[in-house]
Motif scaffolding. Structure first.
Motif, PDB file in Angstrom:
ATOM      1  N   GLU A   1       6.411  -5.236   7.168  1.00  0.00           N
ATOM      2  CA  GLU A   1       7.067  -4.065   7.748  1.00  0.00           C
ATOM      3  C   GLU A   1       6.076  -2.903   7.728  1.00  0.00           C
ATOM      4  N   SER A   2       6.229  -2.008   8.661  1.00  0.00           N
ATOM      5  CA  SER A   2       5.259  -0.912   8.758  1.00  0.00           C
ATOM      6  C   SER A   2       5.417   0.083   7.613  1.00  0.00           C
ATOM      7  N   GLY A   3       4.288   0.564   7.134  1.00  0.00           N
ATOM      8  CA  GLY A   3       4.286   1.628   6.140  1.00  0.00           C
ATOM      9  C   GLY A   3       4.440   1.194   4.701  1.00  0.00           C
ATOM     10  N   HIS A   4       4.622  -0.075   4.424  1.00  0.00           N
ATOM     11  CA  HIS A   4       4.782  -0.535   3.052  1.00  0.00           C
ATOM     12  C   HIS A   4       3.441  -0.951   2.464  1.00  0.00           C
ATOM     13  N   THR A   5       3.289  -0.723   1.166  1.00  0.00           N
ATOM     14  CA  THR A   5       2.100  -1.139   0.436  1.00  0.00           C
ATOM     15  C   THR A   5       2.499  -1.475  -0.998  1.00  0.00           C
ATOM     16  N   ILE A   6       1.590  -2.068  -1.729  1.00  0.00           N
ATOM     17  CA  ILE A   6       1.835  -2.393  -3.132  1.00  0.00           C
ATOM     18  C   ILE A   6       0.858  -1.577  -3.967  1.00  0.00           C
ATOM     19  N   VAL A   7       1.390  -0.760  -4.869  1.00  0.00           N
ATOM     20  CA  VAL A   7       0.550   0.093  -5.705  1.00  0.00           C
ATOM     21  C   VAL A   7       0.832  -0.176  -7.180  1.00  0.00           C
ATOM     22  N   PRO A   8      -0.196  -0.101  -8.027  1.00  0.00           N
ATOM     23  CA  PRO A   8       0.031  -0.248  -9.469  1.00  0.00           C
ATOM     24  C   PRO A   8       0.549   1.054 -10.054  1.00  0.00           C
TER      25      PRO A   8
ATOM     26  N   ILE B   1      -1.830   1.756 -21.435  1.00  0.00           N
ATOM     27  CA  ILE B   1      -3.267   1.993 -21.337  1.00  0.00           C
ATOM     28  C   ILE B   1      -3.542   3.064 -20.291  1.00  0.00           C
ATOM     29  N   ALA B   2      -2.956   2.898 -19.100  1.00  0.00           N
ATOM     30  CA  ALA B   2      -3.160   3.849 -18.002  1.00  0.00           C
ATOM     31  C   ALA B   2      -1.914   3.878 -17.142  1.00  0.00           C
ATOM     32  N   SER B   3      -1.635   5.037 -16.571  1.00  0.00           N
ATOM     33  CA  SER B   3      -0.516   5.142 -15.644  1.00  0.00           C
ATOM     34  C   SER B   3      -0.976   5.901 -14.408  1.00  0.00           C
ATOM     35  N   ASN B   4      -0.333   5.594 -13.295  1.00  0.00           N
ATOM     36  CA  ASN B   4      -0.691   6.187 -12.011  1.00  0.00           C
ATOM     37  C   ASN B   4       0.411   7.161 -11.610  1.00  0.00           C
ATOM     38  N   ARG B   5       0.346   8.394 -12.119  1.00  0.00           N
ATOM     39  CA  ARG B   5       1.379   9.382 -11.832  1.00  0.00           C
ATOM     40  C   ARG B   5       1.320   9.836 -10.383  1.00  0.00           C
ATOM     41  N   LYS B   6       0.146   9.794  -9.794  1.00  0.00           N
ATOM     42  CA  LYS B   6      -0.011  10.222  -8.404  1.00  0.00           C
ATOM     43  C   LYS B   6       0.753   9.308  -7.448  1.00  0.00           C
ATOM     44  N   ALA B   7       0.896   8.033  -7.815  1.00  0.00           N
ATOM     45  CA  ALA B   7       1.606   7.084  -6.954  1.00  0.00           C
ATOM     46  C   ALA B   7       3.057   7.497  -6.767  1.00  0.00           C
ATOM     47  N   ARG B   8       3.690   7.979  -7.810  1.00  0.00           N
ATOM     48  CA  ARG B   8       5.094   8.403  -7.698  1.00  0.00           C
ATOM     49  C   ARG B   8       5.222   9.660  -6.841  1.00  0.00           C
ATOM     50  N   HIS B   9       4.164  10.440  -6.761  1.00  0.00           N
ATOM     51  CA  HIS B   9       4.178  11.639  -5.912  1.00  0.00           C
ATOM     52  C   HIS B   9       3.908  11.279  -4.452  1.00  0.00           C
ATOM     53  N   ASP B  10       2.981  10.363  -4.214  1.00  0.00           N
ATOM     54  CA  ASP B  10       2.542  10.037  -2.854  1.00  0.00           C
ATOM     55  C   ASP B  10       3.400   8.988  -2.159  1.00  0.00           C
ATOM     56  N   TYR B  11       4.149   8.200  -2.928  1.00  0.00           N
ATOM     57  CA  TYR B  11       4.900   7.095  -2.352  1.00  0.00           C
ATOM     58  C   TYR B  11       6.365   7.143  -2.769  1.00  0.00           C
TER      59      TYR B  11
END
Length: 158
Positions: free
Chosen positions: A101-108, A10-20
């Protein structure tokens, strides 16, 4: 009506692979209302601003935009409401420890139908610095250039 089979993105987050920097991924179910599922079947959603948060032992997806269903009435949903993710307790606890831990997040990363059910692929990620992003872009360009040269060499051999 035949049941859906297969996987439909349905949707993909291509920016996440670039930013994280993606360290680990997992597939999770997502708790939705009827009008949200109908809006998703129309293929409209945005994961750009989305992230997941752990609150009291449960994981929630925040700021994911699923537009209102056009033919919905007063039963329509809020487009950016908080949605519960369906994961096993052990997975949530494991990720909660890593989030501390510092700097970690959860992104879709992507939202898709899997055999008629809505699933979301979420990733444990660490933010990249600007120089890391530039280096990744440079490596991709170098690989692309090397592939071009190799294919040109193969064409000349024929």
């Amino acid at each position: 009506m035949p049941r859906e089979t297969g996987r439909k993105v349905i949707a993909s987050n291509r920016k996440a692979r670039h930013d994280y920097l993606i360290e680990e991924t997992v597939e999770a179910g997502i708790s939705l209302t009827g009008t949200e599922v109908k809006a998703l079947r129309m293929g409209r959603a945005s994961l750009v601003d989305g992230f997941a948060q752990i609150d009291r032992g449960e994981m929630y997806l925040e700021h994911v935009h699923i537009p209102e269903y056009v033919q919905g009435t007063w039963t329509n949903h809020a487009p950016r409401r908080r949605r519960k993710l369906l994961l096993h307790r052990a997975e949530i606890d494991k990720w909660a420890g890593k989030i501390r831990e510092s700097g970690h997040t959860i992104v879709p990363l992507s939202l898709y139908f899997d055999n008629g059910r809505v699933k979301v692929e979420i990733a444990l990620a660490k933010g990249k610095k600007n120089y890391d992003k530039r280096q990744a872009l440079r490596e991709r360009q170098d690989k692309r250039e090397a592939d071009r040269v190799m294919s040109a060499v193969k064409r000349q051999e024929r």
